[in-house]
Structures are given as C-alpha cells and as structure tokens.
Design a protein around this motif. Structure first.
Motif, PDB file in Angstrom:
ATOM      1  N   UNK B 100       0.791  -1.237   0.000  1.00  0.00           N
ATOM      2  CA  UNK B 100       0.000   0.000   0.000  1.00  0.00           C
ATOM      3  C   UNK B 100       0.824   1.287   0.000  1.00  0.00           C
ATOM      4  N   UNK B 101       2.098   1.201   0.419  1.00  0.00           N
ATOM      5  CA  UNK B 101       2.836   2.456   0.602  1.00  0.00           C
ATOM      6  C   UNK B 101       4.210   2.387  -0.053  1.00  0.00           C
ATOM      7  N   UNK B 102       4.504   3.431  -0.843  1.00  0.00           N
ATOM      8  CA  UNK B 102       5.830   3.580  -1.454  1.00  0.00           C
ATOM      9  C   UNK B 102       6.372   4.936  -1.032  1.00  0.00           C
ATOM     10  N   UNK B 103       7.559   4.929  -0.492  1.00  0.00           N
ATOM     11  CA  UNK B 103       8.167   6.205  -0.099  1.00  0.00           C
ATOM     12  C   UNK B 103       9.556   6.325  -0.732  1.00  0.00           C
ATOM     13  N   UNK B 104      10.017   7.556  -0.856  1.00  0.00           N
ATOM     14  CA  UNK B 104      11.354   7.812  -1.420  1.00  0.00           C
ATOM     15  C   UNK B 104      12.007   8.969  -0.679  1.00  0.00           C
ATOM     16  N   UNK B 105      13.228   9.278  -1.056  1.00  0.00           N
ATOM     17  CA  UNK B 105      14.003  10.287  -0.328  1.00  0.00           C
ATOM     18  C   UNK B 105      14.013  11.640  -1.030  1.00  0.00           C
ATOM     19  N   UNK B 106      14.099  12.691  -0.236  1.00  0.00           N
ATOM     20  CA  UNK B 106      14.353  14.018  -0.786  1.00  0.00           C
ATOM     21  C   UNK B 106      15.868  14.127  -0.987  1.00  0.00           C
ATOM     22  N   UNK B 107      16.325  13.511  -2.063  1.00  0.00           N
ATOM     23  CA  UNK B 107      17.762  13.491  -2.345  1.00  0.00           C
ATOM     24  C   UNK B 107      17.959  13.138  -3.815  1.00  0.00           C
TER      25      UNK B 107
END
Lengths: 251, 300
Positions: B100-107
C-alpha cells in the motif's frame, strides 16, 4: 558529468560538480564553498558502498589482483562507468561489462569475473518452471532442465584460480562448466565434458525429446553407431536427473 | 487517492527487512519475540525481478505481513530524466504484492549514471519546482500518493536559498504528497548543521505525515554524525519520536538497521519500544478525546 553546462539551473550545475568530484576527486575540485572535511564524507561513503557492492560478488578476483590493483580498478570503474540500472544486483554486472576495456588485467581476469558473477545471476534469475513430471522417460519424452541454468566454456580453468594458482596461459581445450539452481534453490557448479555440455544446450529450450537431442548430437559428432550413443545417452540423462540438473519430463 | 490512504493497513511498529534478519524472523514467527512486529519494509531495488530463493522469501513475507516499499534509487532530486520504465516496474510490483505504501528520499543519486547513494539537493526555488514536478509524475505513474522522506546529509550547499524545513514544506505542498518523517535524520542534521531538532519538528506539516523512521547512527566527532543505521537508537532520538507523537498523533513507525546488524532479539527490543510509545500516546489520546492530538486528514 563535468558540471560545466551553463544552460542548466544553478542547483543542477552544483549537483553535477558535486558528483564529478565524488567520482574523480583528483580531476574535479569540490564545488566552491563546500568544506573539505564534509566533502570527504561523501567521497568515502559513496565509494565504499560501491566497493562493497562489487566486492561481495568478486571475492576471488579481488584476492588474486591484490588490494592495491583492486582499489585502482574500482576507482577507474567508478570514475568512468555510467551505471544505467537502479537495481543493486546489476552493479556487479556493470562491473563485468566494464572489465574488457581494462588493458592492465591478467588474461584470465574477465573469465574469472564472469565465473564469479554467474553464481549471483543464476541465484537470482527470475524463472518460470514448465509443467513437468519428475518421473517419466527421458529418451521418449522431452527432458526439462533446471530453468536457471547456464552452459559455460572458459579458456582458463576459472574454478581453480586462487592466489596460489594464477594460470599463465589459456587451456588447449576450453573447460566446460555447468551452473544451475537446483530444486532447493542452491546454486551448483559441475565440470563436464564437451559432449554433455552440448547435450544440455540442445535440451535447454525444452523442445527436443531425449532421443531427438541424442540423434542430433550423434550427427554433430559424426557418430555412425547411433544405437550405442542412445544407450549411453539414456544413462547420461538419468545421471543428470540424479544430479537435479534435469528435473523431469514435460507434460 | 485520499480514500485509499485512510484505509491504510500499515500501522504500528515495523522493522526493515535485511537479508541477515530474514531467517531469524521466519524462525520466530508466531512467537512472543515478534508479537509487536506489525509490518516490514523492503527496498524495491533489491526485490523487483529477483527469482529463486529471493522470490520465495518475499512470498513468505507478503503472505504474513503488510509491506512498505522504501525506494533508494528514484533520484527525485536528480538531474537525469525520471526513470519512468523503472517506475512502471515499481507500479507492477506494488500491485502484484498489494503493497500500500511507497516512499522515497528528498535526495538525488544519479548524474547521468547511478551512484547508489543519497546525495543532498540544494535548497533552492528551482529545486523545489524540479522535485515537486517529479513527485507529481511519480504519483501519476504509480496511481497513488507517495510519501517523501527528509534525508540526512553532511554538506550544506552554499547556494541554498532557504532552510531545510522550508524546502520540505514547499516541496510537499507543491507536489501534494505525503511526508515520511525520519526522526533520526532530524537529529543527525541538527548536530551536523547546528540547529534545534525540536523546533525543526514543530515546523513539519503534521497533517501530511503517514509514516516514520527511527534509527541509530555513528557519532564521529562533536559536530558530525554519520547516518549508518548501525547502532542502537539514542535517547534524544526516542525523545523526538515521543514528541512527534504528542504533536501530530501516532503514525506507523519503523526501525531501520542497515549495518552492524544485531540479533533479532536486540532489534525487536527497539521495535517493542516503538510499540510501547505508540500505546502510551494512544492511551493518553483515549483519555483526552477532545485533545488536539487526533490526526488531521491531509487536505485534498
């Protein structure tokens, strides 16, 4: 990568200068205003990460080249190579593709690297197992070989290379190695003769019956007496089944 | 998209799925040791397209635990075109395993080729627009909201036009995406750049927080922390997590441990501590139903 493209927004020029320095600190100065001590953190962690990702796949090559040559090789790879895959397991593959352009390596290095890489490739290959029955006549039926399998021939005895054994010249006849994933998902290497290697190549597409493959093999080898070849071949196929190289017969 | 978000099956306390820990979790499944393990997190870059024993391990986990995908190589802040082929593979992977969840970096992690590490984005106006545009495109392709994580870093870019908190707020608002709050990264950066982590926390847009990370790190020198995820979580970071729950309400929180991997029992000790803090905060919230700790919904 040079960071000199002034059409780009300023923040991207900065980013490219930042990575150009990480990749090749001697060639590209760090961006202006960046403290040396902090920049060094990136120089180290990025290279060390790459080093462990590559190193984990090539323990033998690493040892036979020695620490200094290995580091220099990785430095060059890092500086020159443009990795185009976001997947971590493709890092060792990219390194393998880079090696042939390095002139200073011993002649066996590329073969050895391939031999080390193929273990990872076979372990993680995303395969589909065809419908099969484990029992069944391997001569009359279509033998199904392990779906993750490669038949390899090397000009150097890659499986024997170590710090103590660095071959000076190529073999007169290539060494045939089979690498495959068994039904317990373990990767196995088997040294075999040219005939068995060829038989497996013929069987790998899963289209020929055992008999058809053996007849084809007999023809290629110029064997007049196909009866004895088929008797011998039937025993060979059974042996391959015992070793979990042949998994059964197509249904 | 907001509807799916509210039925989020990711809740409670989780653990990053490192290969070293995998067999231990499988062996301890159903025992008291893993009783508070509510979900696990994986990097799609390690698991997409992996067959053999890896595919079987993944199947074992997807059958038993909710999974979060935490990406490493999308390079949201990078100068290269967004890798849309990769994103389509991510989409297929998320759908196939019902993640349900995909996250990524502020980079960023690419410069024409991948560097496989998290590098800092200069905090400029142009960078805000660039990153926000790429997050929007990512959400379009994945057909869902994503959450982006505040990253740890070691070099403050000399061309920055704003501080980190302003940059994060601006990107999230322009992209209209969620926040993956990394508590440890706030602390790491507060030491590396000399700011007050509590003030920083209060500047975060609480209504966008859907997920959090907590981790340990290596304190190299007085003013430099390397974010190794290789040590136990330190007390000031636990305190920040407690404070975040008080400020914004409880959100699913994961323990990251990427190097110097301890036995599962040690990692679970920290996962249990997360669960304890969540239960304590929810207990307070239940006693004070009118309190402002109830979480606000993300504005549509």
């Amino acid at each position: 990568m040079s960071g000199a493209d002034t059409d780009l927004p300023l923040f991207q020029q900065y980013q490219l200068a930042f990575t150009a320095h990480i990749r090749h600190p001697r060639l590209h100065a760090r961006p202006e205003g960046v403290p040396a001590k902090r920049m060094r953190v990136y120089n180290e962690i990025v290279f060390n990460n790459l080093q462990s990702a590559v190193g984990a796949c090539y323990p033998v090559l690493q040892r036979v080249l020695g620490k200094r040559a290995w580091q220099a090789l990785l430095r060059r790879f890092f500086a020159e190579h443009q990795a185009n895959s976001p997947f971590f397991r493709d890092i060792p593959k990219a390194f393998l593709a880079f090696l042939p352009q390095v002139e200073t390596l011993p002649p066996y290095a590329v073969s050895l690297a391939h031999y080390e890489w193929v273990e990872l490739a076979i372990a993680s290959a995303d395969t589909v197992t065809p419908m099969l029955t484990a029992e069944g006549d391997l001569v009359q039926g279509i033998p199904i070989v392990a779906p993750a399998l490669a038949v390899l021939a090397y000009d150097y005895p890659v499986q024997k290379i170590s710090v103590r054994f660095k071959p000076r010249q190529a073999l007169a006849e290539p060494v045939h190695l089979l690498v495959f994933r068994n039904q317990q998902d373990e990767v196995k290497f088997v040294e075999m003769n040219a005939m068995t290697a060829r038989l497996l190549e013929l069987l790998q597409p899963g289209e020929l019956t055992g008999l058809a493959a053996l007849q084809q093999l007999g023809m290629e080898m110029g064997h007049a007496d196909s009866t004895s070849l088929i008797t011998f071949g039937a025993a060979l196929l059974e042996d391959l089944r015992q070793q979990d190289i042949v998994w059964g017969v197509a249904v | 998209m907001g509807q799916a978000q509210s039925h989020h099956p990711i809740k409670g306390a989780g653990l990053g799925l490192k290969r070293e820990l995998l067999p231990q979790i499988q062996a301890a499944y159903g025992t008291s040791l893993t009783a508070h393990l509510d979900f696990v997190e994986i990097a799609p870059e390690n698991w997409i397209g992996a067959g053999g024993k890896y595919a079987k391990q993944l199947a074992w986990f997807t059958e038993r635990y909710p999974i979060v995908c935490h990406g490493l190589c999308l390079s949201l802040g990078g100068p290269d075109p967004l890798n849309e082929d990769f994103l389509r593979q991510v989409k297929q992977f998320l759908d196939q395993h019902q993640i349900p969840l995909y996250t990524e970096h502020l980079s960023y992690c690419s410069d024409g080729g991948y560097l496989y590490d998290l590098l800092p984005i200069p905090f400029t106006e142009e960078a805000v627009h660039h990153v926000a545009r790429r997050i929007r495109r990512t959400q379009e392709i994945l057909e869902r909201r994503i959450a982006v994580e505040n990253a740890s870093f070691y070099v403050a870019s000399p061309i920055a036009e704003m501080d980190e908190a302003s940059f994060i707020r601006a990107v999230l608002q322009e992209a209209d995406c969620d926040l993956h709050l990394d508590i440890n990264n706030i602390y790491v950066n507060s030491v590396n750049f000399g700011f007050d982590p509590h003030a920083f926390l209060r500047e975060m847009p609480g209504e966008r927080i859907v997920y959090a990370h907590i981790a340990g790190h290596d304190h190299e020198t007085e003013d430099l922390i390397i974010d190794t995820h290789g040590q136990d979580v330190i007390d000031p970071v636990w305190q920040l997590l407690r404070e975040a729950y008080e400020l914004f309400g409880v959100f699913p929180t994961l323990l990251e441990r990427d190097t110097n991997i301890p036995p599962l029992a040690d990692a679970m000790h920290e996962v249990n501590k997360i669960a304890g803090l969540q239960a304590a905060q929810q207990g307070i919230a239940r006693q004070q139903p009118a309190d402002a700790v109830s979480r606000k919904r993300a504005s549509a």
